[in-house]
Design a protein around this motif. Structure first.
Motif, PDB file in Angstrom:
ATOM      1  N   SER A 179       0.824  -1.206   0.000  1.00  0.00           N
ATOM      2  CA  SER A 179       0.000   0.000   0.000  1.00  0.00           C
ATOM      3  C   SER A 179       0.859   1.256   0.000  1.00  0.00           C
ATOM      4  CB  SER A 179      -0.920  -0.004   1.219  1.00  0.00           C
ATOM      5  OG  SER A 179      -1.675   1.189   1.293  1.00  0.00           O
ATOM      6  N   PHE A 180       1.924   1.254   0.807  1.00  0.00           N
ATOM      7  CA  PHE A 180       2.819   2.399   0.863  1.00  0.00           C
ATOM      8  C   PHE A 180       3.445   2.657  -0.503  1.00  0.00           C
ATOM      9  CE2 PHE A 180       7.180   3.914   1.111  1.00  0.00           C
ATOM     10  CZ  PHE A 180       7.041   5.093   1.818  1.00  0.00           C
ATOM     11  N   SER A 181       3.928   1.613  -1.153  1.00  0.00           N
ATOM     12  CA  SER A 181       4.585   1.758  -2.451  1.00  0.00           C
ATOM     13  C   SER A 181       3.630   2.324  -3.492  1.00  0.00           C
ATOM     14  CB  SER A 181       5.141   0.410  -2.913  1.00  0.00           C
ATOM     15  OG  SER A 181       6.037  -0.122  -1.964  1.00  0.00           O
ATOM     16  N   GLN A 182       2.399   1.840  -3.482  1.00  0.00           N
ATOM     17  CA  GLN A 182       1.412   2.320  -4.440  1.00  0.00           C
ATOM     18  C   GLN A 182       1.081   3.790  -4.203  1.00  0.00           C
ATOM     19  OE1 GLN A 182      -2.180  -0.004  -4.531  1.00  0.00           O
ATOM     20  NE2 GLN A 182      -3.159   1.280  -6.061  1.00  0.00           N
ATOM     21  N   THR A 183       0.882   4.149  -2.942  1.00  0.00           N
ATOM     22  CA  THR A 183       0.574   5.539  -2.618  1.00  0.00           C
ATOM     23  C   THR A 183       1.730   6.462  -2.957  1.00  0.00           C
ATOM     24  OG1 THR A 183      -0.871   4.831  -0.819  1.00  0.00           O
ATOM     25  CG2 THR A 183      -0.112   7.105  -0.753  1.00  0.00           C
ATOM     26  N   ARG A 208       5.510  15.508 -14.149  1.00  0.00           N
ATOM     27  CA  ARG A 208       5.710  14.966 -15.487  1.00  0.00           C
ATOM     28  C   ARG A 208       6.273  13.546 -15.496  1.00  0.00           C
ATOM     29  NH1 ARG A 208       8.185  20.130 -18.918  1.00  0.00           N
ATOM     30  NH2 ARG A 208       6.438  21.556 -18.522  1.00  0.00           N
ATOM     31  N   VAL A 209       6.527  12.982 -14.338  1.00  0.00           N
ATOM     32  CA  VAL A 209       7.089  11.634 -14.278  1.00  0.00           C
ATOM     33  C   VAL A 209       5.956  10.616 -14.227  1.00  0.00           C
ATOM     34  CG1 VAL A 209       8.464  10.032 -12.925  1.00  0.00           C
ATOM     35  CG2 VAL A 209       9.198  12.403 -13.159  1.00  0.00           C
ATOM     36  N   PRO A 210       5.854   9.722 -15.214  1.00  0.00           N
ATOM     37  CA  PRO A 210       4.793   8.712 -15.200  1.00  0.00           C
ATOM     38  C   PRO A 210       4.988   7.725 -14.053  1.00  0.00           C
ATOM     39  CG  PRO A 210       5.840   8.880 -17.374  1.00  0.00           C
ATOM     40  CD  PRO A 210       6.711   9.618 -16.403  1.00  0.00           C
ATOM     41  N   PRO A 211       4.011   7.555 -13.172  1.00  0.00           N
ATOM     42  CA  PRO A 211       4.161   6.611 -12.051  1.00  0.00           C
ATOM     43  C   PRO A 211       4.468   5.191 -12.495  1.00  0.00           C
ATOM     44  CG  PRO A 211       2.277   8.065 -11.696  1.00  0.00           C
ATOM     45  CD  PRO A 211       2.749   8.308 -13.096  1.00  0.00           C
ATOM     46  N   VAL A 212       3.881   4.770 -13.611  1.00  0.00           N
ATOM     47  CA  VAL A 212       4.118   3.396 -14.080  1.00  0.00           C
ATOM     48  C   VAL A 212       5.584   3.198 -14.456  1.00  0.00           C
ATOM     49  CG1 VAL A 212       3.577   1.718 -15.874  1.00  0.00           C
ATOM     50  CG2 VAL A 212       1.741   3.082 -14.855  1.00  0.00           C
ATOM     51  N   ALA A 213       6.147   4.159 -15.194  1.00  0.00           N
ATOM     52  CA  ALA A 213       7.553   4.060 -15.592  1.00  0.00           C
ATOM     53  C   ALA A 213       8.470   4.115 -14.381  1.00  0.00           C
ATOM     54  CB  ALA A 213       7.895   5.178 -16.568  1.00  0.00           C
ATOM     55  N   LEU A 214       8.154   4.992 -13.433  1.00  0.00           N
ATOM     56  CA  LEU A 214       8.990   5.097 -12.238  1.00  0.00           C
ATOM     57  C   LEU A 214       8.904   3.824 -11.403  1.00  0.00           C
ATOM     58  CD1 LEU A 214      10.880   6.888 -10.580  1.00  0.00           C
ATOM     59  CD2 LEU A 214       8.866   7.697  -9.325  1.00  0.00           C
ATOM     60  N   GLY A 215       7.691   3.228 -11.313  1.00  0.00           N
ATOM     61  CA  GLY A 215       7.545   1.983 -10.579  1.00  0.00           C
ATOM     62  C   GLY A 215       8.348   0.857 -11.197  1.00  0.00           C
ATOM     63  N   ARG A 216       8.363   0.810 -12.507  1.00  0.00           N
ATOM     64  CA  ARG A 216       9.155  -0.214 -13.203  1.00  0.00           C
ATOM     65  C   ARG A 216      10.638  -0.001 -12.929  1.00  0.00           C
ATOM     66  NH1 ARG A 216      10.205  -0.437 -19.536  1.00  0.00           N
ATOM     67  NH2 ARG A 216      11.268  -2.436 -19.701  1.00  0.00           N
ATOM     68  N   PHE A 217      11.082   1.247 -12.974  1.00  0.00           N
ATOM     69  CA  PHE A 217      12.480   1.559 -12.696  1.00  0.00           C
ATOM     70  C   PHE A 217      12.835   1.185 -11.259  1.00  0.00           C
ATOM     71  CE2 PHE A 217      15.437   4.588 -10.765  1.00  0.00           C
ATOM     72  CZ  PHE A 217      16.564   4.400 -11.552  1.00  0.00           C
ATOM     73  N   TRP A 218      11.961   1.499 -10.316  1.00  0.00           N
ATOM     74  CA  TRP A 218      12.185   1.207  -8.897  1.00  0.00           C
ATOM     75  C   TRP A 218      12.381  -0.301  -8.671  1.00  0.00           C
ATOM     76  CZ3 TRP A 218       8.086   2.550  -4.571  1.00  0.00           C
ATOM     77  CH2 TRP A 218       8.738   2.707  -3.354  1.00  0.00           C
ATOM     78  N   ARG A 219      11.503  -1.103  -9.295  1.00  0.00           N
ATOM     79  CA  ARG A 219      11.627  -2.559  -9.168  1.00  0.00           C
ATOM     80  C   ARG A 219      12.919  -3.064  -9.804  1.00  0.00           C
ATOM     81  NH1 ARG A 219       6.186  -1.934 -10.422  1.00  0.00           N
ATOM     82  NH2 ARG A 219       6.574  -2.430 -12.620  1.00  0.00           N
ATOM     83  N   MET A 220      13.252  -2.499 -10.948  1.00  0.00           N
ATOM     84  CA  MET A 220      14.482  -2.920 -11.609  1.00  0.00           C
ATOM     85  C   MET A 220      15.708  -2.520 -10.791  1.00  0.00           C
ATOM     86  SD  MET A 220      15.539  -2.203 -15.573  1.00  0.00           S
ATOM     87  CE  MET A 220      14.013  -3.010 -16.068  1.00  0.00           C
ATOM     88  N   LEU A 221      15.652  -1.344 -10.163  1.00  0.00           N
ATOM     89  CA  LEU A 221      16.776  -0.863  -9.381  1.00  0.00           C
ATOM     90  C   LEU A 221      17.053  -1.776  -8.192  1.00  0.00           C
ATOM     91  CD1 LEU A 221      18.744   1.543  -9.435  1.00  0.00           C
ATOM     92  CD2 LEU A 221      17.216   2.707  -7.840  1.00  0.00           C
ATOM     93  N   ALA A 222      16.014  -2.435  -7.683  1.00  0.00           N
ATOM     94  CA  ALA A 222      16.216  -3.367  -6.568  1.00  0.00           C
ATOM     95  C   ALA A 222      17.212  -4.465  -6.935  1.00  0.00           C
ATOM     96  CB  ALA A 222      14.884  -3.981  -6.147  1.00  0.00           C
ATOM     97  N   HIS A 223      17.256  -4.839  -8.199  1.00  0.00           N
ATOM     98  CA  HIS A 223      18.179  -5.886  -8.634  1.00  0.00           C
ATOM     99  C   HIS A 223      19.594  -5.347  -8.844  1.00  0.00           C
ATOM    100  CE1 HIS A 223      15.047  -8.961  -9.255  1.00  0.00           C
ATOM    101  NE2 HIS A 223      14.280  -7.937  -9.593  1.00  0.00           N
ATOM    102  N   PHE A 224      19.745  -4.024  -8.835  1.00  0.00           N
ATOM    103  CA  PHE A 224      21.066  -3.395  -8.945  1.00  0.00           C
ATOM    104  C   PHE A 224      21.521  -2.824  -7.604  1.00  0.00           C
ATOM    105  CE2 PHE A 224      19.618  -3.543 -13.282  1.00  0.00           C
ATOM    106  CZ  PHE A 224      20.772  -3.662 -14.047  1.00  0.00           C
ATOM    107  N   HIS A 225      20.773  -3.116  -6.556  1.00  0.00           N
ATOM    108  CA  HIS A 225      21.062  -2.621  -5.216  1.00  0.00           C
ATOM    109  C   HIS A 225      22.496  -2.959  -4.801  1.00  0.00           C
ATOM    110  CE1 HIS A 225      20.291  -1.936  -0.864  1.00  0.00           C
ATOM    111  NE2 HIS A 225      20.940  -3.063  -0.672  1.00  0.00           N
ATOM    112  N   GLY A 226      23.247  -1.941  -4.370  1.00  0.00           N
ATOM    113  CA  GLY A 226      24.618  -2.154  -3.931  1.00  0.00           C
ATOM    114  C   GLY A 226      25.649  -2.143  -5.040  1.00  0.00           C
ATOM    115  N   GLN A 227      25.223  -1.853  -6.271  1.00  0.00           N
ATOM    116  CA  GLN A 227      26.157  -1.845  -7.392  1.00  0.00           C
ATOM    117  C   GLN A 227      26.510  -0.413  -7.798  1.00  0.00           C
ATOM    118  OE1 GLN A 227      25.072  -4.370 -10.691  1.00  0.00           O
ATOM    119  NE2 GLN A 227      24.110  -5.892  -9.359  1.00  0.00           N
TER     120      GLN A 227
END
Length: 375
Positions: A163-167, A179-198
């Motif tokens: 719920s927090f992430s969606q809000t 001007r930032v599309p929430p859908v695109a940012l959400g996709r980037f956020w999820r992808m960034l989790a796999h690059f965490h610490g790099q």
């Protein structure tokens, strides 16, 4: 609390900055409870408060007395220019406590308007000192957001985080960057989790998202400005070595990281390829909560020698490595960076409970006790 009280004694304006739902409002209520005198709260999440402080802010605030708390101040950035003459007024009868969910860089005009008049206090999630060392695994898995950590079950933790992430994506981000599309940012956020610490690599993420480097850099900076992502800069000086000069990127809250990776339990985390990176990010945040984030860096040469964290404190250099193992040992890299950086000491923080020496100026040390280190 001590930093807030000290700031209010020494400055006309104190700003509490941290992610949404991290506990800033709770801290403000504790301050007003102890405040000797009148206090007034303006919550800019409400239309009435926004209207009042948009229409006649100078008149309203100039006549104020006591402690004035303004929550979600980033929604009205023009207030900082309004506060400047009030802070300089010798007849001022008010102190101002501002609460914000965006960094100074994202609130335009703060540095110019209130330079020398404002004290910033970073508000993080729960720390090991607050939860107790016996709850280290729970804090690591669920993260430091109070409602996430205190959820009665893992399923309840997952639902709150979802719920927090969606809000955050659908309401908070549009308020900061329309001007930032929430859908695109959400996709980037999820992808960034796999690059965490790099080390940050905009071109690689841009290719993965089929987007431009400009857009992924914008998304990164937006999440960093909203306290969701930490960018740890590299340390480099004229050492005659080829050094990495891009920042490392971390999701600041381990619970959010685990949610974005689809991990719902500690057992799932233990089998995930990002297990070690998750510990590194968690230990990094706990170290910075305990000892501050100023003058903090990582170090890496192109030949492979690296240090997870370098803290500069009072003219001394302290190194930290974060190892998710029961019995850490020294590596060749530790000795190289110790010599390269002339470290005063290197601490290897791990999940265990015993402190023991590994080599001269290198010590294995429990993360649970990181706040006890004197730097």
């Amino acid at each position: 609390m001590a930093a807030i009280r000290r700031g209010l004694r020494e400055s006309p304006v104190v700003a509490l900055l941290g992610a949404r739902q991290v506990g800033k409002t709770t801290l403000a209520h504790q301050v007003t409870k102890d405040w000797e005198g009148a206090s007034t709260l303006y919550d800019l999440e409400t239309a009435a408060a926004r209207e009042a402080l948009s229409t006649t802010p100078e008149t309203l605030l100039r006549e104020s007395r006591g402690l004035i708390v303004i929550d979600e101040v980033q929604r009205l950035p023009d207030l900082f220019a309004t506060l400047r003459p009030l802070c300089d007024d010798p007849n001022r009868q008010a102190q101002f406590l501002l609460l914000g969910s965006a960094s100074v860089d994202m609130i335009q005009g703060v540095s110019e308007s209130l330079a020398g008049r404002i004290r910033f206090v970073d508000v993080s999630g729960f720390s090991l000192r607050e939860t107790g060392p016996g709850n280290q695994t729970r804090l690591w898995m669920r993260g430091g957001f109070p409602r996430a950590y205190l959820a009665q079950t893992e399923k309840a933790w997952w639902r709150w985080t979802e719920s927090f992430s969606q809000t955050f994506l659908e309401r908070d981000i549009p308020a900061l960057a329309a001007r930032v599309p929430p859908v695109a940012l959400g996709r980037f956020w999820r992808m960034l989790a796999h690059f965490h610490g790099q080390t940050w690599n905009a071109s690689e993420l841009a290719r993965s998202m089929d987007a431009s480097e400009r857009h992924v850099n914008q998304y990164r900076d937006l999440l960093a400005g909203a306290f969701m992502v930490r960018l740890l800069p590299p340390w480099f000086e004229n050492l005659g070595k080829r050094l990495i000069k891009s920042p490392k990127v971390y999701l600041r809250d381990s619970g959010i990281l685990h949610f974005l990776l689809g991990l719902q339990s500690s057992s799932e985390l233990a089998m995930h390829p990002r297990y070690g990176a998750s510990w590194e990010g968690f230990a990094l945040e706990q170290t910075m909560i305990a000892h501050g984030s100023r003058d903090s860096y990582f170090y890496r040469t192109q030949r492979g020698a690296e240090l997870d964290l370098l803290l500069l404190r009072r003219g001394r250099r302290w190194g930290f490595e974060f190892k998710c193992t029961d019995a850490p040992s020294t590596t060749r890299s530790m000795h190289i960076v110790g010599k390269d950086l002339q470290l005063d000491h290197l601490w290897v923080l791990y999940p265990g409970e015993q402190e023991y020496p590994l080599a001269k100026s290198i010590t294995a040390f429990p993360l649970r006790d990181v706040g006890k280190l004197t730097l």
